[in-house]
Design an enzyme around this catalytic site. Structure first.
Site, PDB file in Angstrom:
ATOM      1  N   ASP A 173       0.859  -1.193   0.000  1.00  0.00           N
ATOM      2  CA  ASP A 173       0.000   0.000   0.000  1.00  0.00           C
ATOM      3  C   ASP A 173       0.891   1.237   0.000  1.00  0.00           C
ATOM      4  O   ASP A 173       2.114   1.126  -0.111  1.00  0.00           O
ATOM      5  CB  ASP A 173      -0.945  -0.025   1.219  1.00  0.00           C
ATOM      6  CG  ASP A 173      -2.285   0.626   0.907  1.00  0.00           C
ATOM      7  OD1 ASP A 173      -2.281   1.791   0.454  1.00  0.00           O
ATOM      8  OD2 ASP A 173      -3.335  -0.015   1.097  1.00  0.00           O
TER       9      ASP A 173
ATOM     10  N   HIS B 247      -2.608   3.127  -4.536  1.00  0.00           N
ATOM     11  CA  HIS B 247      -2.033   2.652  -3.265  1.00  0.00           C
ATOM     12  C   HIS B 247      -0.648   2.031  -3.507  1.00  0.00           C
ATOM     13  O   HIS B 247      -0.362   0.931  -3.050  1.00  0.00           O
ATOM     14  CB  HIS B 247      -2.962   1.626  -2.601  1.00  0.00           C
ATOM     15  CG  HIS B 247      -4.221   2.228  -2.041  1.00  0.00           C
ATOM     16  ND1 HIS B 247      -4.250   2.937  -0.873  1.00  0.00           N
ATOM     17  CD2 HIS B 247      -5.506   2.218  -2.496  1.00  0.00           C
ATOM     18  CE1 HIS B 247      -5.501   3.338  -0.621  1.00  0.00           C
ATOM     19  NE2 HIS B 247      -6.270   2.917  -1.591  1.00  0.00           N
TER      20      HIS B 247
ATOM     21  N   GLU C 174      -9.647   2.891  -5.313  1.00  0.00           N
ATOM     22  CA  GLU C 174      -9.200   4.250  -5.005  1.00  0.00           C
ATOM     23  C   GLU C 174      -7.965   4.670  -5.803  1.00  0.00           C
ATOM     24  O   GLU C 174      -6.925   4.982  -5.227  1.00  0.00           O
ATOM     25  CB  GLU C 174      -8.902   4.354  -3.495  1.00  0.00           C
ATOM     26  CG  GLU C 174     -10.117   4.058  -2.646  1.00  0.00           C
ATOM     27  CD  GLU C 174      -9.842   4.136  -1.130  1.00  0.00           C
ATOM     28  OE1 GLU C 174     -10.740   4.563  -0.413  1.00  0.00           O
ATOM     29  OE2 GLU C 174      -8.746   3.762  -0.689  1.00  0.00           O
TER      30      GLU C 174
ATOM     31  N   ASP D 286     -12.707  -2.156  11.245  1.00  0.00           N
ATOM     32  CA  ASP D 286     -11.914  -1.025  11.770  1.00  0.00           C
ATOM     33  C   ASP D 286     -12.836   0.103  12.233  1.00  0.00           C
ATOM     34  O   ASP D 286     -12.370   1.069  12.846  1.00  0.00           O
ATOM     35  CB  ASP D 286     -10.917  -0.493  10.719  1.00  0.00           C
ATOM     36  CG  ASP D 286     -11.588  -0.009   9.441  1.00  0.00           C
ATOM     37  OD1 ASP D 286     -12.593  -0.634   9.018  1.00  0.00           O
ATOM     38  OD2 ASP D 286     -11.122   0.981   8.849  1.00  0.00           O
TER      39      ASP D 286
ATOM     40  N   THR E  66      -5.861  -1.345   9.299  1.00  0.00           N
ATOM     41  CA  THR E  66      -5.183  -1.126  10.576  1.00  0.00           C
ATOM     42  C   THR E  66      -4.603   0.281  10.785  1.00  0.00           C
ATOM     43  O   THR E  66      -3.664   0.451  11.559  1.00  0.00           O
ATOM     44  CB  THR E  66      -4.062  -2.172  10.753  1.00  0.00           C
ATOM     45  OG1 THR E  66      -3.180  -2.102   9.620  1.00  0.00           O
ATOM     46  CG2 THR E  66      -4.616  -3.571  10.864  1.00  0.00           C
TER      47      THR E  66
HETATM   48  C1  TNX Z   1     -10.930   2.100   2.256  1.00  0.00           C
HETATM   49  S1  TNX Z   1     -11.567  -0.701   1.327  1.00  0.00           S
HETATM   50  C2  TNX Z   1      -9.838   1.441   1.742  1.00  0.00           C
HETATM   51  C3  TNX Z   1      -8.667   1.195   2.621  1.00  0.00           C
HETATM   52  C4  TNX Z   1      -8.815   1.875   3.961  1.00  0.00           C
HETATM   53  C5  TNX Z   1     -10.229   1.687   4.477  1.00  0.00           C
HETATM   54  C6  TNX Z   1     -10.463   2.248   5.831  1.00  0.00           C
HETATM   55  C7  TNX Z   1     -10.580  -0.278   0.304  1.00  0.00           C
HETATM   56  C8  TNX Z   1     -10.571  -1.109  -0.856  1.00  0.00           C
HETATM   57  N1  TNX Z   1      -9.825   0.821   0.514  1.00  0.00           N
HETATM   58  O1  TNX Z   1      -7.486   1.594   1.956  1.00  0.00           O
HETATM   59  O2  TNX Z   1      -7.890   1.322   4.835  1.00  0.00           O
HETATM   60  O3  TNX Z   1     -11.123   2.294   3.574  1.00  0.00           O
HETATM   61  O4  TNX Z   1     -11.696   1.839   6.350  1.00  0.00           O
END
Ligand code: TNX
Length: 528
Positions: free
Chosen positions: A187, A259, A323, A416, A465
């Protein structure tokens, strides 16, 4: 009148006998439970007989260590034994994950469709042994899971979990009769898997200069301490084996195209700008991503995946896809050139090109991909499996399009998130509110016709986390919410929240016996 009295006393008698039958409390809820007369006591003299099957012998030994807190010593496990009391066997009439557990005052038999099924039977037996302090009520249980895919994800990037903790996570997964461990390994905040061809991924990409202190929304303070950690290939193999011994398949996730700072920092040529990257010290979404225009990016990813598939025998490889901001691609001549050459109308289609190209490579190497639900944007291949996280809508759309889907919606599966409506009494967490009841309420088939339902492989809980610094705290977030998710995955057709609540008050004793730190809000009625 006489008759009435007789009737009344008969009724009373039947009421008292039912009331006297000890309850069978197992999580997730078994399919069929038939209580019988009497009980069997498991103690230091009890032996386990596993027959000629080496694998069952191993499963028996695993069980012996699991119940050690109750028996006080490791029960002997033998091939056969005249005084054996717990008898394990494979019954080919049962499905792979199915089991039958029969307890009589004389012995206990556990039959499974495979050693995996036997271990599930033993996990149930473990709960009964712990609950009764060794005294197991006579019963006949027939059980099998509803969904084939029952997963839990652990993010070891935002906070690193040492090998022993990852193993403990796998123990917890197995205890809940889940069968997939999705391991989030790369990430923006770090790269945590050693790749021989690119040694700087681990050497440089695993370390961030410091870490945000407090919550992303309110803090701009940093702790000033370098943070890192990664797994060597031999540690990865050790963990994959450890999981396999508990019938848990490990699915690695290598994130792309977003990421990606863990990779861009040591190898800046992977990004569009080609310089100026640092492993991130904040949470959130970085706008720096893998360049989708340069061929060298794909060469890198293929080389990385070549080592990944050597380490992980899983059918699926998770390649992220979530994302991914498109700003860099818009300004990048290589990316724009790629779009022109391939007739791609916009950057969403470029992302789709990216994912499908990597999918083809993996397919040529015998693997299938899972991607977060953003892989639906800009078009998706027929063969990709969608992991629905932004609610269930991605999974629903995937199933309607005939793609396979795994339901892990943040609305129900993000462990989380906070556990109570009063976050000030909880350790710092994400902020959104997700009590046990909401996890339990997940309907993976929501809005789907019977034929579309066949596309839903199952469910998964995700443990991100950012706000979970260590595994002790991870358990506080996982337990008992993971049990609610496990019941959705195993017993979706027989859910009953009040009944679950009652069974959980017994299952928590198994958490206690294992020495697990778990959240008590739900047990104390303080989570809503
Ligand atoms: C979204 S779920 C993200 C993560 C974050 C999370 C926090 C996803 C595919 N991406 O990178 O850690 O929200 O809740």
């Amino acid at each position: 009148m006489k008759q009435l009295v007789l009737l009344a006393s008969l009724l009373l008698l039947s009421w008292t006998t039912t009331a006297a039958t000890p309850e069978i409390n197992i999580v997730p809820k078994p399919l069929l439970v038939k209580p019988a007369e009497g009980s069997f006591t498991v103690d230091a003299k009890t032996t386990v007989a596993a027959g000629p099957d080496k694998e069952l012998l191993r499963v028996g030994r695993l069980f012996a260590t699991m119940i050690e807190p109750v028996t006080g010593h490791n029960l002997p496990v033998k091939r056969s034994s005249a005084n054996a009391a717990i008898l394990l066997s494979v019954n080919d009439d049962l499905e792979e994950e199915e089991y039958r557990l029969t307890v009589t005052p004389h012995d206990i038999t556990v039959q499974g469709g495979s050693p995996k099924g036997v271990l599930y039977g033993l996990q149930s037996l473990r709960q009964l042994i712990v609950d009764g302090g060794g005294v197991v009520p006579a019963v006949e249980i027939s059980d099998k899971p509803f969904f084939g895919y029952r997963g839990a994800m652990l993010d070891v990037v935002r906070h690193f979990m040492p090998v022993e903790d990852v193993k403990a996570f796998i123990d917890i997964v197995a205890m809940h009769k889940l069968n997939r461990f999705h391991w989030h390994l790369t990430d923006d905040q770090g790269w945590r898997i050693d790749i021989r061809k690119y040694p700087d991924l681990a050497r440089v990409g695993s370390i961030r200069k410091e870490t945000l202190f407090g919550h992303l929304r309110t803090s701009s303070e940093y702790d000033g301490t370098p943070y890192g950690g990664y797994y060597t290939q031999s540690e990865i193999r050790e963990i994959v084996n450890y999981a396999a011994e508990r019938y848990v398949e490990v699915i690695p996730e290598i994130e792309m195209p977003g990421h990606a700072l863990g990779a861009l920092t040591p190898y800046p040529w992977l990004g569009c700008r080609g310089e100026g990257y640092n492993v991130w010290t904040r949470w959130g979404i970085s706008s720096d991503v893998f360049c989708a225009g340069k061929e060298t990016t794909f060469e890198f990813i293929e080389n990385v995946l070549a080592e990944v598939i050597e380490l992980f025998p899983s059918k699926y490889i998770h390649i992220g896809g979530d994302e991914c901001p498109k700003a860099r691609w818009k300004a990048c001549p290589h990316c724009q050139q790629r779009m022109k050459e391939n007739g791609l109308q916009n950057e969403e289609h470029l992302q789709s090109y990216f994912m499908q190209r990597v999918e083809k490579w993996l397919q040529a190497h015998g693997r299938e991909i899972i991607g977060w639900d953003e892989i639906l944007q800009g078009g998706i291949s027929k063969t990709a499996t969608v992991m629905s996280w932004r609610g269930s809508k991605g999974g629903i759309a995937a199933a309607k399009a005939g793609n396979k889907a795994i339901m892990a919606p943040n609305t129900h599966c993000y462990l989380d998130y906070n556990q109570t409506a009063e976050p000030r009494y909880e350790p710092l967490a994400n902020g959104k509110y997700l009590p046990v009841r909401t996890v339990y309420a997940l309907d993976p088939y929501d809005q789907l016709t019977p034929s579309e339902r066949a596309c839903i492989l199952g469910v998964q809980a995700n443990l991100w986390t950012e706000y979970i610094p260590d595994f002790f705290h991870a358990k506080h977030m996982l337990l008992p919410r993971l049990a609610a998710l496990a019941e959705v995955g195993w017993a979706c057709d027989r859910k009953d929240f009040e009944d679950f609540r009652k069974r959980m008050s017994h299952f928590r004793k198994t958490y206690d016996a294992a020495g697990y730190n778990y959240a008590t809000y739900f047990f104390d009625g303080k989570d809503e």
